[in-house]
Design a protein around this motif. Structure first.
Motif, short mmCIF file in Angstrom:
data_model
loop_
_atom_site.label_atom_id
_atom_site.label_comp_id
_atom_site.label_asym_id
_atom_site.label_seq_id
_atom_site.Cartn_x
_atom_site.Cartn_y
_atom_site.Cartn_z
N ILE A 170 0.94 -1.16 0.06
CA ILE A 170 -0.20 0.01 0.04
C ILE A 170 0.74 1.27 -0.14
CG2 ILE A 170 -1.44 1.18 1.49
CD1 ILE A 170 -3.07 -1.28 2.05
N ASN A 171 0.63 2.16 -0.92
CA ASN A 171 1.40 3.65 -0.77
C ASN A 171 0.44 4.57 -1.07
OD1 ASN A 171 3.07 5.70 -0.88
ND2 ASN A 171 4.47 4.82 -2.45
N LEU A 172 -0.18 5.44 -0.31
CA LEU A 172 -0.89 6.46 -0.70
C LEU A 172 -0.36 7.53 -1.20
CD1 LEU A 172 -3.58 5.94 2.56
CD2 LEU A 172 -3.92 5.25 0.06
N ASN A 173 1.05 7.61 -1.01
CA ASN A 173 1.80 8.55 -1.56
C ASN A 173 2.72 8.28 -2.95
OD1 ASN A 173 3.05 11.28 -1.33
ND2 ASN A 173 4.75 10.50 -0.52
N SER A 174 2.04 7.31 -3.65
CA SER A 174 2.72 7.15 -4.97
C SER A 174 2.82 8.29 -5.95
CB SER A 174 2.14 5.70 -5.40
OG SER A 174 2.63 5.30 -6.82
N ILE A 210 -2.11 4.40 -6.25
CA ILE A 210 -2.74 4.95 -5.19
C ILE A 210 -4.14 4.44 -5.25
CG2 ILE A 210 -3.93 7.12 -4.18
CD1 ILE A 210 -1.54 8.79 -4.89
N GLU A 211 -4.74 4.37 -6.47
CA GLU A 211 -6.10 3.87 -6.56
C GLU A 211 -6.13 2.30 -5.97
OE1 GLU A 211 -8.85 5.54 -6.94
OE2 GLU A 211 -7.58 7.29 -7.05
N ASP A 212 -5.23 1.68 -6.31
CA ASP A 212 -5.08 0.17 -5.86
C ASP A 212 -4.85 -0.13 -4.52
OD1 ASP A 212 -5.23 -0.72 -8.62
OD2 ASP A 212 -3.07 -1.01 -8.93
N SER A 213 -4.10 1.02 -3.89
CA SER A 213 -3.96 0.95 -2.30
C SER A 213 -5.17 1.23 -1.79
CB SER A 213 -3.02 2.30 -1.91
OG SER A 213 -1.65 1.87 -2.61
N LYS A 214 -5.97 2.28 -2.19
CA LYS A 214 -7.27 2.29 -1.59
C LYS A 214 -8.17 1.24 -1.75
CE LYS A 214 -8.74 6.73 -2.45
NZ LYS A 214 -8.82 8.14 -3.11
N LEU A 247 -10.03 -0.79 1.24
CA LEU A 247 -11.47 -0.67 1.43
C LEU A 247 -11.90 -2.24 1.46
CD1 LEU A 247 -12.48 2.35 -0.85
CD2 LEU A 247 -12.85 2.19 1.74
N GLU A 248 -11.43 -3.00 0.62
CA GLU A 248 -11.76 -4.37 0.73
C GLU A 248 -11.49 -4.95 1.98
OE1 GLU A 248 -10.87 -5.74 -3.98
OE2 GLU A 248 -9.57 -6.29 -2.40
N PHE A 265 -3.16 -0.82 8.62
CA PHE A 265 -2.10 -0.65 7.25
C PHE A 265 -1.00 0.32 7.46
CE2 PHE A 265 -3.58 3.55 5.55
CZ PHE A 265 -4.60 3.86 6.46
N HIS A 266 -0.10 0.19 6.63
CA HIS A 266 1.05 0.94 6.38
C HIS A 266 0.89 2.00 5.32
CE1 HIS A 266 3.23 -3.15 7.64
NE2 HIS A 266 2.51 -2.46 8.55
N PRO A 267 0.73 3.39 5.72
CA PRO A 267 0.29 4.21 4.73
C PRO A 267 0.91 4.68 3.62
CG PRO A 267 0.35 5.44 7.10
CD PRO A 267 0.93 3.98 7.06
N GLY A 268 2.09 4.62 3.91
CA GLY A 268 3.18 4.80 2.28
C GLY A 268 4.58 5.56 2.69
#
Ligand code: ZN
Length: 262
Positions: free
Chosen positions: A67-71, A77-81, A85-86, A101-104
Motif C-alpha cells: 500500500i502506498n497512498l503517496n505514490s 494510489i487507487e489500487d492501495s485504496k 476498502l476491501e 495498514f502501512h500508509p506509504g
C-alpha cells in the motif's frame, strides 16, 4: 483497565480454527492477516465473525502490505485504496474493530507534502467507510523504517486531522529509536486515547531502523507489560513475531504474573 492479547494471523490454521485455538489458549484477540491480498469472501468473514463473537475473541484486520497512498502513480494510489476498502468491508463482516495498514513512503517528497497527501486520501477513505456503513476504524500503523512515513508524531497528527484511529507498534518504535524507547514520552502522546490497538514482537534494527521481526525476548515482554500495568492503560496487544501464537501466550502469562486478572 482492559487488556486483550492475541496473535497476528492464525499460524497456518485458517481463520476459523485460529479463533478456536486463541480461545482454547485463553487469549482474547486475533488479527486476521490479508498480507498478500484480501482472499476471504464476505460470507466466510461473517462465519468467522460469528464464531469470534461467540468465543469472545476481538478481531482486527491487517490490510495487504503493498500500500502506498503517496505514490507518484495514480493507479498505485487507487489500487492501495481499493485494498484498504476491501479490508474494511471484510472487517465489517468479521465484526473487526481496527483495520491496520502501512500508509506509504516519502519517496522524493518532503515529509510535510507526504503528510498532506496521505491525510487527504485517508479523509476520503473515512468518508467512504461512513457511506457504506461499515462498522470499522481505519488504523494506520507506526512504521519501523526511518525512510517510511509513520513515526509516532506523524501517526498521531494523522489521527487528529482525519479522525481515523491508529495502531502503535512498540517494536517499530524501538527500531526507529535504535533501542532507546522513551515510554514516558510515548504514553504521554497517547494519553487522550482510552484503548490502544498495539503490535509487538522482537525486532532487529540498524541505522535505517527496522530490519526484521524476531521472537520476542523475555526482557522486552516484561518491560512492556510493566509500563502498561503501571499506567493502567487499556490495550489490545497483537504479537507479530515469527511465532505469534506462542509469544502472545507468553505476553498473556506475563500480564498474569504482574497481577492482571482476566
Ligand atoms: Zn506491526
Amino acid at each position: 483497565m482492559r487488556v486483550l492479547v492475541g496473535p497476528a494471523g492464525s499460524s497456518g490454521l485458517g481463520n476459523l480454527e485460529g479463533v478456536k485455538q486463541v480461545a482454547n489458549l485463553g487469549m482474547q484477540a486475533m488479527e486476521c492477516e490479508f498480507t498478500y491480498g484480501v482472499n476471504l469472501s464476505n460470507e466466510k468473514a461473517k462465519l468467522v465473525g460469528e464464531l469470534a463473537k461467540k468465543l469472545n475473541i476481538s478481531l482486527s484486520v491487517h490490510a495487504p502490505y503493498y500500500i502506498n497512498l503517496n505514490s507518484n502513480e495514480k493507479k498505485k494510489i487507487e489500487d492501495s485504496k481499493r485494498r484498504i476498502l476491501e479490508s474494511c468491508e471484510r472487517g465489517h463482516y468479521l465484526n473487526a474493530t481496527h483495520i491496520v495498514f502501512h500508509p506509504g513512503f516519502y519517496g522524493k517528497k518532503s515529509k510535510e507534502e507526504t503528510f498532506d497527501i496521505i491525510a487527504e486520501e485517508i479523509i476520503e477513505l473515512v468518508k467512504t467507510i461512513k457511506e457504506k456503513k461499515w462498522n470499522v476504524k481505519l488504523a494506520p500503523e507506526t512504521t519501523g523504517k526511518i525512510n517510511v512515513f509513520g513515526d509516532l508524531n506523524e501517526i498521531m497528527e494523522l489521527t487528529k486531522k482525519t479522525k481515523c484511529s491508529f495502531t502503535i507498534d512498540f517494536a517499530h518504535i524501538l527500531a526507529r529509536s535504535k533501542g532507546k524507547i522513551d515510554y514516558d514520552d510515548v504514553f504521554d502522546k497517547l494519553k487522550n486515547h482510552d484503548h490502544l490497538h498495539c503490535h509487538f514482537s522482537g525486532i532487529e534494527w540498524g541505522e535505517k531502523g527496522e530490519k526484521n521481526h524476531k521472537l520476542t525476548p523475555d526482557k522486552e515482554i516484561k518491560e512492556l507489560v510493566s509500563e502498561i500495568m503501571k499506567r493502567k492503560k487499556s490495550v489490545t496487544i497483537i504479537n507479530e513475531s515469527p511465532n505469534p501464537m506462542k509469544d502472545a501466550l507468553r505476553t498473556k502469562d506475563e500480564f498474569v504474573k504482574q497481577g492482571y486478572k482476566w
